[in-house]
Scaffold this active site. Structure first.
Site, PDB file in Angstrom:
ATOM      1  N   ARG A 242       0.830  -1.211   0.000  1.00 49.11           N
ATOM      2  CA  ARG A 242       0.000   0.000   0.000  1.00 49.11           C
ATOM      3  C   ARG A 242       0.862   1.258   0.000  1.00 49.11           C
ATOM      4  NH1 ARG A 242      -2.907  -2.761  -2.242  1.00 49.11           N
ATOM      5  NH2 ARG A 242      -4.676  -3.817  -1.348  1.00 49.11           N
TER       6      ARG A 242
ATOM      7  N   GLU B 210       2.020   1.501  -3.467  1.00 50.55           N
ATOM      8  CA  GLU B 210       0.893   1.987  -4.274  1.00 50.55           C
ATOM      9  C   GLU B 210       0.713   3.499  -4.095  1.00 50.55           C
ATOM     10  OE1 GLU B 210      -3.658   0.553  -4.932  1.00 50.55           O
ATOM     11  OE2 GLU B 210      -3.027   0.827  -2.852  1.00 50.55           O
TER      12      GLU B 210
ATOM     13  N   SER C 260      15.874  14.549   1.681  1.00 49.59           N
ATOM     14  CA  SER C 260      16.822  13.604   2.257  1.00 49.59           C
ATOM     15  C   SER C 260      16.126  12.505   3.054  1.00 49.59           C
ATOM     16  CB  SER C 260      17.792  14.342   3.182  1.00 49.59           C
ATOM     17  OG  SER C 260      18.643  13.432   3.837  1.00 49.59           O
TER      18      SER C 260
END
Length: 156
Positions: free
Chosen positions: A96, A99, A122
């Site tokens: 997820r 995604e 960073s």
């Protein structure tokens, strides 16, 4: 003197031991982070093999987990970072996040560049936080804060 690792194997094995001992002892990640002076997310990542712990923190968590002196030293080594093997992650929770970056990655990149200029955020000078909050529509929501220092690209 700090030492670095040549392969992730030793830290992965130690992470497995940490998880097993944590479960056996009924400890939470917060229990392990308390008293180290470090963030919950940093200590958790370190115990999962992604960061080196300062000596005092390594000794503290090793004591809680019943780990030996070799583990204390290993917790202080600079690891080979990266806990997700190549390819698309298969673990549902990690997927997820993958995604989310697939959907919003280009949006984040466009907004970072528009607001900051050409550069990166960073992951070294970085803070991570996660909070569980109640959803007014019912259930819970996760509020995840990624706080990284902006580093501009420098022409050479």
């Amino acid at each position: 003197m700090q030492h670095s690792q040549l392969s992730p194997n030793a830290r992965q094995q130690l992470a497995e031991t940490v998880i097993l001992n944590k479960a056996r002892l009924g400890l939470s990640w917060q229990d392990l982070a308390d008293g180290t002076g470090l963030a919950l997310t940093f200590v958790t990542a370190a115990l999962l093999g992604q960061h080196a712990l300062p000596e005092a923190a390594a000794r503290k968590v090793a004591g809680q987990l019943g780990l030996d002196d070799d583990a204390v030293l290993l917790l202080q080594t600079i690891p080979l970072r990266g806990s997700i093997p190549g390819g698309i992650p298969t673990d549902p929770t990690i997927y997820r996040f993958y995604e989310m970056l697939q959907v919003y990655g280009s949006t984040l990149k466009a907004l970072v560049h528009e607001q900051f200029g050409d550069g990166i955020i960073s992951a070294i000078n970085f803070k991570l936080d996660i909070q569980k909050v109640e959803d007014p529509e019912g259930g819970s929501r996760a509020v995840i804060t990624l706080d990284g220092k902006y580093l501009p690209t420098k022409p050479f």
